[in-house]
Design an enzyme around this catalytic site. Sequence first.
Site, mmCIF file in Angstrom:
data_model
loop_
_atom_site.group_PDB
_atom_site.id
_atom_site.type_symbol
_atom_site.label_atom_id
_atom_site.label_comp_id
_atom_site.label_asym_id
_atom_site.label_seq_id
_atom_site.Cartn_x
_atom_site.Cartn_y
_atom_site.Cartn_z
ATOM 1 N N SER A 125 32.702 22.712 -35.434
ATOM 2 C CA SER A 125 33.691 22.451 -34.383
ATOM 3 C C SER A 125 35.002 22.015 -35.025
ATOM 4 O O SER A 125 34.997 21.407 -36.106
ATOM 5 C CB SER A 125 33.191 21.328 -33.467
ATOM 6 O OG SER A 125 34.221 20.882 -32.614
ATOM 7 N N TYR B 186 29.477 12.699 -32.672
ATOM 8 C CA TYR B 186 29.580 14.173 -32.653
ATOM 9 C C TYR B 186 30.417 14.666 -33.831
ATOM 10 O O TYR B 186 30.008 15.573 -34.571
ATOM 11 C CB TYR B 186 30.206 14.610 -31.329
ATOM 12 C CG TYR B 186 30.378 16.109 -31.193
ATOM 13 C CD1 TYR B 186 29.281 16.932 -30.945
ATOM 14 C CD2 TYR B 186 31.637 16.714 -31.289
ATOM 15 C CE1 TYR B 186 29.433 18.306 -30.803
ATOM 16 C CE2 TYR B 186 31.794 18.085 -31.155
ATOM 17 C CZ TYR B 186 30.690 18.878 -30.906
ATOM 18 O OH TYR B 186 30.838 20.246 -30.771
HETATM 19 N N1 LIG Z 1 31.896 24.280 -25.906
HETATM 20 C C1 LIG Z 1 32.784 23.845 -26.772
HETATM 21 O O1 LIG Z 1 33.941 23.540 -26.430
HETATM 22 C C2 LIG Z 1 32.419 23.738 -28.218
HETATM 23 C C3 LIG Z 1 33.444 23.457 -29.120
HETATM 24 C C4 LIG Z 1 33.145 23.347 -30.472
HETATM 25 C C5 LIG Z 1 31.850 23.533 -30.906
HETATM 26 N N2 LIG Z 1 30.866 23.787 -29.996
HETATM 27 C C6 LIG Z 1 29.514 23.965 -30.522
HETATM 28 O O2 LIG Z 1 29.011 25.209 -30.092
HETATM 29 C C7 LIG Z 1 27.582 25.154 -30.005
HETATM 30 C C8 LIG Z 1 27.149 25.662 -28.639
HETATM 31 O O3 LIG Z 1 27.701 24.787 -27.672
HETATM 32 P P1 LIG Z 1 27.918 25.198 -26.160
HETATM 33 O O4 LIG Z 1 29.213 24.633 -25.777
HETATM 34 O O5 LIG Z 1 27.630 26.641 -25.938
HETATM 35 O O6 LIG Z 1 26.812 24.248 -25.501
HETATM 36 P P2 LIG Z 1 25.636 24.502 -24.452
HETATM 37 O O7 LIG Z 1 26.012 25.503 -23.436
HETATM 38 O O8 LIG Z 1 25.207 23.140 -24.035
HETATM 39 O O9 LIG Z 1 24.501 25.162 -25.370
HETATM 40 C C9 LIG Z 1 23.729 24.453 -26.262
HETATM 41 C C10 LIG Z 1 22.531 25.309 -26.612
HETATM 42 O O10 LIG Z 1 21.752 24.617 -27.601
HETATM 43 C C11 LIG Z 1 20.398 24.558 -27.143
HETATM 44 N N3 LIG Z 1 19.753 23.379 -27.719
HETATM 45 C C12 LIG Z 1 20.024 22.056 -27.480
HETATM 46 N N4 LIG Z 1 19.168 21.288 -28.165
HETATM 47 C C13 LIG Z 1 18.352 22.142 -28.858
HETATM 48 C C14 LIG Z 1 17.246 21.963 -29.735
HETATM 49 N N5 LIG Z 1 16.805 20.737 -30.064
HETATM 50 N N6 LIG Z 1 16.657 23.055 -30.275
HETATM 51 C C15 LIG Z 1 17.089 24.300 -29.961
HETATM 52 N N7 LIG Z 1 18.107 24.546 -29.140
HETATM 53 C C16 LIG Z 1 18.730 23.468 -28.590
HETATM 54 C C17 LIG Z 1 20.511 24.514 -25.608
HETATM 55 O O11 LIG Z 1 19.328 24.916 -24.955
HETATM 56 P P3 LIG Z 1 18.098 23.897 -24.651
HETATM 57 O O12 LIG Z 1 18.710 22.628 -24.112
HETATM 58 O O13 LIG Z 1 17.237 24.629 -23.680
HETATM 59 O O14 LIG Z 1 17.387 23.690 -25.946
HETATM 60 C C18 LIG Z 1 21.600 25.562 -25.422
HETATM 61 O O15 LIG Z 1 21.051 26.856 -25.537
HETATM 62 C C19 LIG Z 1 27.205 23.693 -30.261
HETATM 63 O O16 LIG Z 1 26.820 23.548 -31.612
HETATM 64 C C20 LIG Z 1 28.510 22.948 -30.010
HETATM 65 O O17 LIG Z 1 28.588 21.740 -30.712
HETATM 66 C C21 LIG Z 1 31.114 23.887 -28.673
#
Ligand SMILES: NC(=O)c1ccc[n+]([C@@H]2O[C@H](COP(=O)([O-])OP(=O)(O)OC[C@H]3O[C@@H](n4cnc5c(N)ncnc54)[C@H](OP(=O)(O)O)[C@@H]3O)[C@@H](O)[C@H]2O)c1
Length: 255
Positions: A142, A155
């Site tokens: 991130s 985080y």
């Molecule tokens: N959205 C943003 O603005 C943003 C910005 C920078 C970086 N990111 C990064 O991008 C990645 C995806 O984020 P997102 O925004 O798409 O979030 P999200 O929609 O909440 O997706 C998170 C995913 O991770 C899975 N997950 C959570 N805990 C897990 C575990 N213990 N084992 C396996 N899977 C797990 C969740 O499914 P389950 O809960 O069913 O396991 C879900 O599929 C993350 O690493 C986040 O830090 C996001």
Amino acid sequence: MSKTDWSVVWITGASTGIGAALALELARGGCTVAISARGTAALEDLAHQAKGLAGELWPYPLDVTDAAACVATLEQIEAERGAVTLAVLNAGSHRALTLNEFEVAAFESLMRLNYMGVVNVALPLLERMRRRRSGQMAITASLAGYRGLPTASAYGASKAALINFAEALEFDLKGTGIALSLINPGFVRTPLTDRNTFPMPFLLEPDDAAQRIIRGLRQRRFEIAFPWRFVFALKLFRLLPYWLYFPLVRRITRS
Ligand SMILES: NC(=O)c1ccc[n+]([C@@H]2O[C@H](COP(=O)([O-])OP(=O)(O)OC[C@H]3O[C@@H](n4cnc5c(N)ncnc54)[C@H](OP(=O)(O)O)[C@@H]3O)[C@@H](O)[C@H]2O)c1
């Protein structure tokens, strides 16, 4: 997108948000994509949404904090679908923490998921890719990992660890035939950011993020960071001395 480059893709954290958008976009391009997350129903629902696309999504439920399960899932994917040619290690979570909310468990669980959840998958995957002398692996960190930001002590630290891990690994992978990418998104509208109560500049939709990631992966770029205006600002902040950085970020974030 060429199907032959990414015949078998594995995405963790693929049930919602960025991972789900990426999985669907790759399936549109004809890839076979193994999708992992803890929630089986959401994975099955996503696989169903991909019906009729050129490629296919195959659910492989997994908790990435369980190192042995990561090894077993990789073995199962490769036995059933073939060698993984691209993996996106994307599972992660976010929790904003103010001083009043500090508890060891919150720090520990974010580090275990965001950092060790990547290491648990990366190590067995790299072992197999090294034997094949080919493969592509991407890690989702991130922009929040660049420098300390308000309420992001847990985080941000986990994402900074990932950035450092990827930078160090890039040296180690020289000559192995394995390409590594570090994905550093700004704000993307997902269930993770839906919880945020603060303003999110340059917020992107997940489909937009997925297309930017695929473009970067196709070019085998080391860092895939977006959107560029936010990236530019944060890269500039990284260069500032603390006496300038702290008051500036306090002013911008009103913290
Ligand atoms: N959205 C943003 O603005 C943003 C910005 C920078 C970086 N990111 C990064 O991008 C990645 C995806 O984020 P997102 O925004 O798409 O979030 P999200 O929609 O909440 O997706 C998170 C995913 O991770 C899975 N997950 C959570 N805990 C897990 C575990 N213990 N084992 C396996 N899977 C797990 C969740 O499914 P389950 O809960 O069913 O396991 C879900 O599929 C993350 O690493 C986040 O830090 C996001």
